[in-house]
Scaffold this active site. Structure first.
Site, PDB file in Angstrom:
ATOM      1  N   HIS A  10     -36.886   9.995  16.114  1.00 29.86           N
ATOM      2  CA  HIS A  10     -37.442  10.925  14.986  1.00 29.86           C
ATOM      3  C   HIS A  10     -36.791  12.267  15.137  1.00 29.86           C
ATOM      4  O   HIS A  10     -36.319  12.575  16.414  1.00 29.86           O
ATOM      5  CB  HIS A  10     -39.088  11.016  15.616  1.00 29.86           C
ATOM      6  CG  HIS A  10     -40.029  10.144  14.851  1.00 29.86           C
ATOM      7  ND1 HIS A  10     -41.107  10.232  14.392  1.00 29.86           N
ATOM      8  CD2 HIS A  10     -39.568   8.680  14.540  1.00 29.86           C
ATOM      9  CE1 HIS A  10     -41.483   9.000  13.960  1.00 29.86           C
ATOM     10  NE2 HIS A  10     -40.681   8.136  13.838  1.00 29.86           N
ATOM     11  N   GLU A  61     -38.130  12.049  20.243  1.00 32.85           N
ATOM     12  CA  GLU A  61     -38.305  13.254  19.436  1.00 32.85           C
ATOM     13  C   GLU A  61     -37.131  14.170  19.769  1.00 32.85           C
ATOM     14  O   GLU A  61     -36.815  14.527  20.841  1.00 32.85           O
ATOM     15  CB  GLU A  61     -39.520  14.033  19.460  1.00 32.85           C
ATOM     16  CG  GLU A  61     -40.634  13.252  19.022  1.00 32.85           C
ATOM     17  CD  GLU A  61     -40.848  12.831  17.745  1.00 32.85           C
ATOM     18  OE1 GLU A  61     -40.006  13.709  16.784  1.00 32.85           O
ATOM     19  OE2 GLU A  61     -41.895  12.491  17.186  1.00 32.85           O
TER      20      GLU A  61
END
Length: 215
Positions: free
Chosen positions: A20, A109
């Site tokens: 992500h 992330e």
């Protein structure tokens, strides 16, 4: 479709990474799934099994810690969290862990806001940094499933000696407190050369919004 494909596989899945881009929280880090609330039959793969219940409760932290050891200038273990907030129960990593019984399931992330780590402050990540992160993840996978479990044991010992690891954050965006020093057993890497973690070019620097406009 991904869930159906994973369910159709004939072999065990032991690691799941969902990549992500984070919209505001700085650095590169991971969200994981702590052991509470997972499938009652969920057990680590045989190569990582342990008779110690305390080790099992900390085991989901091992892989991100290995990534941080392989790429400390880019990956922030201090920003990783493992508590699953109710609002995150439908995310891919939680569904994979709970419904597909995958022992190690994470969201990786990489912030759109850049880094706060020394040497990368207020800089966007570029291709070189993503390549270095990929190499660190590959090194960590090799370490994670290495028959020689020296690094894994060193990390678990490190966690047990650090009181903050026993405390669960109230929110997913509340980070853990990273250890001040890496265990000596984490110095070795599998790559022929260390990852290229040189700072991005000046064009990648984020413009500060606190500076007054030039006249």
């Amino acid at each position: 479709h991904t869930k159906a494909m994973m369910m159709a596989l004939q072999h065990e899945i032991v690691l799941y990474l969902d990549m992500h881009g984070h919209s505001k929280k700085k650095n590169i880090f991971m969200y994981g799934c702590d052991s509470s609330g997972l499938h009652p039959d969920r057990t680590p793969p045989s190569s990582l099994s342990s008779s110690s219940s305390s080790s099992s409760s900390l085991r989901e932290r091992v892989f991100p810690r290995l990534v941080a050891a392989a790429c400390p200038s880019l990956f922030s273990f201090a920003d990783c969290t493992f508590h699953v907030h109710p609002s995150k129960e439908s995310t891919a990593r939680v569904v994979v862990a709970r419904e597909l019984n995958v022992a190690y399931s994470y969201t990786v992330e990489a912030s759109f806001a850049g880094s706060s780590l020394p040497g990368f402050e207020n800089m966007h990540f570029g291709v070189e940094q993503y390549h270095a992160l990929g190499q660190a993840i590959c090194d960590a996978i090799l370490d994670m499933f290495d028959p020689d479990r020296t690094k894994e044991w060193a990390i678990l010992d490190e966690f047990k000696m650090s009181a903050p690891w026993q405390k669960r954050p109230e929110r997913e965006d509340q980070p853990l407190h990273a250890p001040k020093h890496s265990p000596p057993h984490l110095a070795k890497t599998h790559g022929t050369s260390p990852p290229n973690t040189t700072a991005p070019k000046a064009t990648n620097r984020i413009k500060s919004t606190t500076q007054p406009p030039s006249t």
